[in-house]
Structure formats: structure tokens, C-alpha cells
Design an enzyme around this catalytic site. Sequence first.
Site, PDB file in Angstrom:
ATOM      1  CB  SER A 157      -0.673  -0.231   1.211  1.00 19.67           C
ATOM      2  OG  SER A 157      -1.732   1.171   1.320  1.00 19.67           O
ATOM      3  CE1 TYR A 170      -4.634  -1.949   5.009  1.00 20.12           C
ATOM      4  CE2 TYR A 170      -4.127   0.423   4.504  1.00 20.12           C
ATOM      5  CZ  TYR A 170      -4.296  -1.065   4.223  1.00 20.12           C
ATOM      6  OH  TYR A 170      -4.573  -1.190   2.768  1.00 20.12           O
TER       7      TYR A 170
END
Length: 274
Positions: A157, A170
Amino acid sequence: MKDKVVVITGAGGVLCSTIAKGYAREGAKVALLDLKLESAQVVADEIVKAGGIAKAYAVNCLEKNTMEVAREQIKKDLGACDILVNGAGGNHPKGTTTNEYFNAADVDDESKISFFDLDEKGVDFVFKLNFLATFLTTQVFAKDMIGKGGIIINISSMNAFRPLTKIPAYSGAKASVSNFTQWLAVHFASEGIRVNAIAPGFFVTNQNRALLFDDKGNPTPRTQKILAGTPMRRFGEAEELLGTVMWLSDNDKSGFVTGIVVPIDGGFSAYSGV
């Protein structure tokens, strides 16, 4: 991709379902793994209707035994895995702060989640869902690649490059996926297994839609900040992942490429804000 067997986890989601359809259009046989069988089945039906080959399987990527069972069934249905896409992942509200910057008043405000209120179980869940799921799935399906080579593509990501505010769990979990990608690339290089990752920037998915748009479809303040920090001034389209994924999956075109994480982010990682 003709007759290659591609295993994709998190296949019922917006991004991975698009990737699955891309492989199928290139002639691959696609195994769609998802915690929710009905979500994967919808994608499988669409692929089959379009003339492709796909089957859906209910799998919990945090339970190795369920993946072992799926692996044996996939071998019977489609063949041994040639390409693995580790797409399962996500965030959790208990690993998310309310505000971007620390405010001492939040500590005593029960309606707010400060850094000190982050729940260790929520943080643990996020790391398991992103890193451990990638680790366990690779342990299971990379066995099919021993002796013949193969390709593993992880989903990292933009958070791994530039941690976003509010979501430390995250961001940290995706950073671990990027690091693990490099480790695997080195570890399996002698086996002819190439391991790379893509790092999507901002795409609208089922998980983040409510954060990006209000109930009337208007952009939220967070969306405005995201687009202001993205030089191309828009969200990515899921289909825009396919070129990179297919390139990384093609030994003729990227046979000497392993251990990299490719940003697909509209310039977000390159922009300093000034």
C-alpha cells in the site's frame, strides 16, 4: 497467461476481483479465494459468463488448514498454483485514531480514540489480516512452485511508503508486507520464484467508500486532502492496476525483476506538498 493457474486471496473485493478478471481474459485459470464464498462466487460467475475459467473457494487466510484443503481441491479442479496474488487485507476501527494529531483532551473524552486508547486486539487483528495472512498463504501455495518456479505478487500500500494519519496499525502492517516481499524474493531466488508487490495509492473500494464520500455522494474532507496530495488529482481505477500486475506476471517481460514494490498512485509518493 494461457492455462496458468492463478490463486488470488481477497478475490471478492473491488481490486482483486478486477485483477482476477484481467488474468482470466489472458487465458489463465483463476482460483478465487475469499472469506465470503458468495462474494468470490459472483466474480467466478462473471468470469465464466465471459468465457473464462474460474472457481470460487471459501477460505480463511488466517487458518492454514482451510487453505491446505483449498489447495488440494484447486489442484484437482484447475491444477497446481503457478501465480499467487496475496490480496487479503484490510483495516480495523480499533486500530484507528479519531484525530490526525494528538490532542490531550481526547484522552479523557470517551467519544474519541487517542493513541493511548488504541486497542491491542484491533492492532493485532490488522497485522494478522495483512502480514500473517500473506505469510501463511505463501507457505501453503508456494509449495506448488518448488522445482518449477512461479510468481508471487503481494498487495502492499502507499501507506507502506508514507504512513497516513489515523491508521498506524494498517500503515505498519503494510510496511511489513513490503519488507516480507523483499525477504521472500531473496529466499526463493534460487528456486526461480519471483516475488514482487504493488502499492496502490487511493482507489475507491467497499472498505473505504464511507470514509471518502458522505451519504449523499459528496467528497469528505479526507477525500479533499487525498486529492490535493495526488498530482493527477483523481482516484485510481481498478483496471489501472492490471498493466503492472500482468507485467510482473510475465517471465518474458519481467524475468529479471524480483523484490520490488511498485507504486501505482497517481504521483502521491513523489509529491512533497509544495
